[in-house]
Design an enzyme around this catalytic site. Structure first.
Site, PDB file in Angstrom:
ATOM      1  N   HIS A 115       3.433  14.709   1.152  1.00  0.00           N
ATOM      2  CA  HIS A 115       2.654  15.921   0.971  1.00  0.00           C
ATOM      3  C   HIS A 115       3.827  16.935   1.163  1.00  0.00           C
ATOM      4  O   HIS A 115       4.651  16.755   2.145  1.00  0.00           O
ATOM      5  CB  HIS A 115       1.582  16.275   1.786  1.00  0.00           C
ATOM      6  CG  HIS A 115       0.322  15.489   1.585  1.00  0.00           C
ATOM      7  ND1 HIS A 115      -0.369  15.768   0.573  1.00  0.00           N
ATOM      8  CD2 HIS A 115      -0.075  14.194   2.541  1.00  0.00           C
ATOM      9  CE1 HIS A 115      -1.595  14.692   0.714  1.00  0.00           C
ATOM     10  NE2 HIS A 115      -1.080  13.899   1.826  1.00  0.00           N
ATOM     11  N   ASN A 162      -5.493   7.136  -5.998  1.00  0.00           N
ATOM     12  CA  ASN A 162      -6.151   8.298  -5.717  1.00  0.00           C
ATOM     13  C   ASN A 162      -5.456   9.662  -6.160  1.00  0.00           C
ATOM     14  O   ASN A 162      -4.961  10.337  -5.711  1.00  0.00           O
ATOM     15  CB  ASN A 162      -6.243   8.449  -4.210  1.00  0.00           C
ATOM     16  CG  ASN A 162      -5.149   8.651  -3.253  1.00  0.00           C
ATOM     17  OD1 ASN A 162      -4.026   8.041  -3.757  1.00  0.00           O
ATOM     18  ND2 ASN A 162      -5.091   9.153  -2.175  1.00  0.00           N
ATOM     19  N   HIS A 169      -4.551  -0.228   6.047  1.00  0.00           N
ATOM     20  CA  HIS A 169      -3.962   0.557   7.413  1.00  0.00           C
ATOM     21  C   HIS A 169      -5.032   0.524   8.365  1.00  0.00           C
ATOM     22  O   HIS A 169      -5.409   1.544   8.985  1.00  0.00           O
ATOM     23  CB  HIS A 169      -3.705   1.811   6.810  1.00  0.00           C
ATOM     24  CG  HIS A 169      -5.064   2.585   5.751  1.00  0.00           C
ATOM     25  ND1 HIS A 169      -6.242   2.569   5.963  1.00  0.00           N
ATOM     26  CD2 HIS A 169      -4.699   3.028   4.602  1.00  0.00           C
ATOM     27  CE1 HIS A 169      -6.837   3.118   5.269  1.00  0.00           C
ATOM     28  NE2 HIS A 169      -6.009   3.462   4.039  1.00  0.00           N
ATOM     29  N   HIS A 219     -10.321   1.132   2.141  1.00  0.00           N
ATOM     30  CA  HIS A 219     -10.124   2.270   3.224  1.00  0.00           C
ATOM     31  C   HIS A 219     -11.220   2.144   4.121  1.00  0.00           C
ATOM     32  O   HIS A 219     -12.464   2.581   3.427  1.00  0.00           O
ATOM     33  CB  HIS A 219     -10.082   3.660   2.423  1.00  0.00           C
ATOM     34  CG  HIS A 219      -9.832   4.662   3.552  1.00  0.00           C
ATOM     35  ND1 HIS A 219      -8.786   5.567   3.424  1.00  0.00           N
ATOM     36  CD2 HIS A 219     -10.563   5.131   4.332  1.00  0.00           C
ATOM     37  CE1 HIS A 219      -8.475   6.399   4.558  1.00  0.00           C
ATOM     38  NE2 HIS A 219      -9.534   6.326   5.284  1.00  0.00           N
ATOM     39  N   LEU A 230      -4.739   9.336   7.773  1.00  0.00           N
ATOM     40  CA  LEU A 230      -5.960   8.920   8.054  1.00  0.00           C
ATOM     41  C   LEU A 230      -6.019   7.572   7.504  1.00  0.00           C
ATOM     42  O   LEU A 230      -5.219   7.059   6.549  1.00  0.00           O
ATOM     43  CB  LEU A 230      -7.047   9.666   6.915  1.00  0.00           C
ATOM     44  CG  LEU A 230      -7.476  10.942   7.442  1.00  0.00           C
ATOM     45  CD1 LEU A 230      -8.388  11.599   6.529  1.00  0.00           C
ATOM     46  CD2 LEU A 230      -8.180  10.885   8.825  1.00  0.00           C
ATOM     47  N   HIS A 239       0.914  -1.185  -0.098  1.00  0.00           N
ATOM     48  CA  HIS A 239      -0.032   0.143  -0.074  1.00  0.00           C
ATOM     49  C   HIS A 239       0.725   1.283   0.075  1.00  0.00           C
ATOM     50  O   HIS A 239       1.475   1.561   0.956  1.00  0.00           O
ATOM     51  CB  HIS A 239      -0.945  -0.109   1.284  1.00  0.00           C
ATOM     52  CG  HIS A 239      -1.754   0.975   1.413  1.00  0.00           C
ATOM     53  ND1 HIS A 239      -3.035   1.039   1.512  1.00  0.00           N
ATOM     54  CD2 HIS A 239      -1.592   2.380   0.976  1.00  0.00           C
ATOM     55  CE1 HIS A 239      -3.951   2.252   1.628  1.00  0.00           C
ATOM     56  NE2 HIS A 239      -3.068   3.072   1.290  1.00  0.00           N
ATOM     57  N   ALA A 289      -3.576  14.951   5.168  1.00  0.00           N
ATOM     58  CA  ALA A 289      -3.433  13.920   6.090  1.00  0.00           C
ATOM     59  C   ALA A 289      -2.488  12.982   5.143  1.00  0.00           C
ATOM     60  O   ALA A 289      -2.637  12.769   3.868  1.00  0.00           O
ATOM     61  CB  ALA A 289      -4.782  13.058   5.926  1.00  0.00           C
ATOM     62  N   HIS A 294       1.496   5.438  -1.753  1.00  0.00           N
ATOM     63  CA  HIS A 294       1.011   6.722  -2.526  1.00  0.00           C
ATOM     64  C   HIS A 294       2.153   7.125  -3.258  1.00  0.00           C
ATOM     65  O   HIS A 294       2.993   7.705  -2.645  1.00  0.00           O
ATOM     66  CB  HIS A 294       0.199   7.662  -1.751  1.00  0.00           C
ATOM     67  CG  HIS A 294      -1.017   7.111  -1.136  1.00  0.00           C
ATOM     68  ND1 HIS A 294      -2.062   7.234  -1.767  1.00  0.00           N
ATOM     69  CD2 HIS A 294      -1.236   6.411   0.130  1.00  0.00           C
ATOM     70  CE1 HIS A 294      -3.009   6.842  -0.886  1.00  0.00           C
ATOM     71  NE2 HIS A 294      -2.518   6.157   0.059  1.00  0.00           N
ATOM     72  N   LEU A 295       2.180   6.914  -4.672  1.00  0.00           N
ATOM     73  CA  LEU A 295       3.371   7.423  -5.332  1.00  0.00           C
ATOM     74  C   LEU A 295       3.388   8.717  -5.920  1.00  0.00           C
ATOM     75  O   LEU A 295       4.272   9.518  -6.423  1.00  0.00           O
ATOM     76  CB  LEU A 295       4.000   6.352  -6.157  1.00  0.00           C
ATOM     77  CG  LEU A 295       4.614   5.122  -5.719  1.00  0.00           C
ATOM     78  CD1 LEU A 295       5.118   4.119  -6.738  1.00  0.00           C
ATOM     79  CD2 LEU A 295       5.775   5.294  -4.810  1.00  0.00           C
ATOM     80  N   ARG A 296       1.923   9.437  -6.047  1.00  0.00           N
ATOM     81  CA  ARG A 296       1.745  10.568  -6.859  1.00  0.00           C
ATOM     82  C   ARG A 296       2.039  10.562  -8.175  1.00  0.00           C
ATOM     83  O   ARG A 296       2.075   9.388  -8.969  1.00  0.00           O
ATOM     84  CB  ARG A 296       2.375  11.862  -5.873  1.00  0.00           C
ATOM     85  CG  ARG A 296       2.290  11.730  -4.269  1.00  0.00           C
ATOM     86  CD  ARG A 296       0.831  11.747  -3.858  1.00  0.00           C
ATOM     87  NE  ARG A 296       0.694  12.086  -2.454  1.00  0.00           N
ATOM     88  CZ  ARG A 296      -0.220  11.644  -1.800  1.00  0.00           C
ATOM     89  NH1 ARG A 296      -1.017  10.948  -2.197  1.00  0.00           N
ATOM     90  NH2 ARG A 296      -0.189  11.908  -0.572  1.00  0.00           N
ATOM     91  N   LYS A 351      -9.565  -0.526  -5.537  1.00  0.00           N
ATOM     92  CA  LYS A 351      -9.548   0.176  -4.323  1.00  0.00           C
ATOM     93  C   LYS A 351     -10.920   0.741  -4.032  1.00  0.00           C
ATOM     94  O   LYS A 351     -11.477   1.640  -4.726  1.00  0.00           O
ATOM     95  CB  LYS A 351      -8.505   1.252  -4.240  1.00  0.00           C
ATOM     96  CG  LYS A 351      -8.260   2.242  -2.955  1.00  0.00           C
ATOM     97  CD  LYS A 351      -7.806   1.281  -1.851  1.00  0.00           C
ATOM     98  CE  LYS A 351      -7.908   2.355  -0.457  1.00  0.00           C
ATOM     99  NZ  LYS A 351      -6.724   2.877  -0.356  1.00  0.00           N
ATOM    100  N   ASP A 363       1.329   2.911   3.408  1.00  0.00           N
ATOM    101  CA  ASP A 363       0.549   3.888   3.422  1.00  0.00           C
ATOM    102  C   ASP A 363       1.329   5.152   3.258  1.00  0.00           C
ATOM    103  O   ASP A 363       0.848   6.298   3.577  1.00  0.00           O
ATOM    104  CB  ASP A 363      -0.233   4.063   4.558  1.00  0.00           C
ATOM    105  CG  ASP A 363      -1.682   4.966   3.981  1.00  0.00           C
ATOM    106  OD1 ASP A 363      -1.692   5.274   2.848  1.00  0.00           O
ATOM    107  OD2 ASP A 363      -2.472   5.453   4.890  1.00  0.00           O
TER     108      ASP A 363
HETATM  109  O1  DOR Z   1      -3.404   9.820   5.399  1.00  0.00           O
HETATM  110  C1  DOR Z   1      -3.641   9.503   4.252  1.00  0.00           C
HETATM  111  N1  DOR Z   1      -3.065  10.229   3.320  1.00  0.00           N
HETATM  112  N2  DOR Z   1      -4.532   8.661   4.230  1.00  0.00           N
HETATM  113  C2  DOR Z   1      -5.177   8.278   3.096  1.00  0.00           C
HETATM  114  O2  DOR Z   1      -6.079   7.371   2.893  1.00  0.00           O
HETATM  115  C3  DOR Z   1      -4.737   8.635   1.888  1.00  0.00           C
HETATM  116  C4  DOR Z   1      -3.337   9.432   1.878  1.00  0.00           C
HETATM  117  C5  DOR Z   1      -2.996  10.379   0.747  1.00  0.00           C
HETATM  118  O3  DOR Z   1      -3.273  10.203  -0.267  1.00  0.00           O
HETATM  119  O4  DOR Z   1      -2.660  11.505   1.090  1.00  0.00           O
HETATM  120 ZN    ZN Z   2      -3.358   5.027   1.424  1.00  0.00          ZN
END
Ligand code: DOR
Ligand code: ZN
Length: 348
Positions: free
Chosen positions: A255, A45, A178, A140, A223, A17, A267, A19-21, A103, A251
């Site tokens: 940011h 996402n 998570h 989620h 989150l 899990h 988050a 997030h690579l953006r 997802k 996870d």
């Molecule tokens: O803290 C989080 N950040 N929880 C998530 O479910 C998404 C993630 C994000 O994409 O920033």
């Molecule tokens: Zn996530």
């Protein structure tokens, strides 16, 4: 597995899990995941989200190019479910090998989830098809109702939604992503072998006090939000138990510093740079280094029906100093454990 108190060698792990953006951020962060993990389940996402095979293939190519210095890295793509997801499209994406999983974001649960699912009833035909094909559903697990306390949203989701999905689709492969509560651990333990869960390093290290230590701490906010100490302890027990239901999913959610240190901070915790050192520290503290390989490198591929990695990684008991910030591609990101020391270091 070769294990001694001061050194441990395990099969190379995967991150189930992350997030690579995209764009500059992707180019800044991809290498941190690719240097530790052989494969990663990449969250969809983005804005706009990855909902179809064409956009997933294009995104996978951008990831491979951003991680080109680690040629063996394999991103595993996921499909973002919406109220209008089409069972046939998703089946095609899975059968053609583009999508590894789908997802489920409840609409507005978290970052870029506005297009998520407003009611699971809307995607029942998709879930039925996924059950038939053996395609995993990644969840989620939080309700989004403003009248449910933010610390209760995972437990309420289990009651209102997850328990029903699992009951109605008893063979569906489900990863409860998570997890953050003792209720989630109890639910996963009581479910069949088709229900597993990922656990992040932050939910093993911190409880909710970390967000308020001497002032507001935006870099401890993600989150689902960290819960009380009793929940952290339940997660540590589950992760280090040796149960095949639990596997590594960071996870990692980068940011840019100003998006975190803001009147309305995003988050997400960026833990990719020292993820393995962070998990190893937990397993060591729990006297469970012999369970690390299962959690990090075996239970995940077994759940997904994928081969185990052949390579290995060796960690040694010596200090890793985590920098205050990571500068990459013109952005500054504050990593998890910023300015702290971890007890383990990757040496090979
Ligand atoms: O803290 C989080 N950040 N929880 C998530 O479910 C998404 C993630 C994000 O994409 O920033
Ligand atoms: Zn996530």
């Amino acid at each position: 597995m070769n294990q001694s108190p001061d050194q441990i060698t395990i099969r190379q792990p995967d991150d189930w899990h992350v997030h690579l953006r995209d764009g500059d951020m992707l180019r800044s962060v991809a290498t941190y995941t690719a240097r530790q993990f052989a494969r990663a389940i990449v969250m969809p996402n983005l804005s706009p989200p990855i909902t179809g095979t064409a956009s997933a293939v294009a995104y996978r190519d951008r990831i491979l190019s951003a991680a080109a210095d680690h040629a063996d890295f394999t991103p595993l793509m996921t499909c973002y479910l919406t109220d209008s997801s089409d069972a046939e499209d998703i089946a095609q994406g899975f059968n053609s090998g583009v999508f590894t999983a789908a997802k489920l974001y409840p609409a507005n649960a978290t970052t870029n989830s506005a297009h998520g699912v407003t009611d699971v009833a809307n995607i029942m035909p998709v879930l039925e098809r996924m059950q038939k094909m053996g395609m995993p559903l990644l969840i989620h697990g939080e309700v989004t109702d403003a009248d449910v306390d933010v610390f209760d949203r995972e437990a309420v989701f289990i009651e209102r939604t997850l328990s029903k999905v699992v009951q109605q689709l008893p063979e569906l492969k489900v990863v409860f992503e998570h997890i953050t509560t003792a209720e989630a651990v109890d639910f996963v333990n009581a479910s069949g072998a088709n229900v597993g869960a990922t656990i992040t390093p932050q939910h093993l290290h911190i409880n909710r006090n970390a967000m308020f230590q001497g002032g507001i701490r935006p870099h401890a906010y993600c989150l689902p939000v960290a819960k009380r100490e009793q929940h952290r302890l339940a997660l540590r027990k589950a992760a280090t138990s040796g149960s095949v239901k639990y596997f590594l999913g960071t996870d990692s959610a980068p940011h840019e510093i100003h998006a975190k240190e803001s009147a309305c901070g995003c988050a997400g915790i960026f833990n990719a740079p020292y993820a393995l050192e962070s998990y190893t520290t937990i397993f060591d503290e729990e006297g469970a280094l012999d369970k690390l390989e299962g959690f990090a490198s075996i239970h995940g591929p077994q759940f997904y029906g994928l081969p185990l990695n052949e390579g290995t990684v060796t960690l040694q008991r010596s200090k890793t100093i985590v920098p205050d910030a990571i500068e990459a591609g013109g952005t500054t990101i504050v990593p998890f454990h910023a300015g702290q020391e971890l007890d383990w270091q990757i040496v090979g």
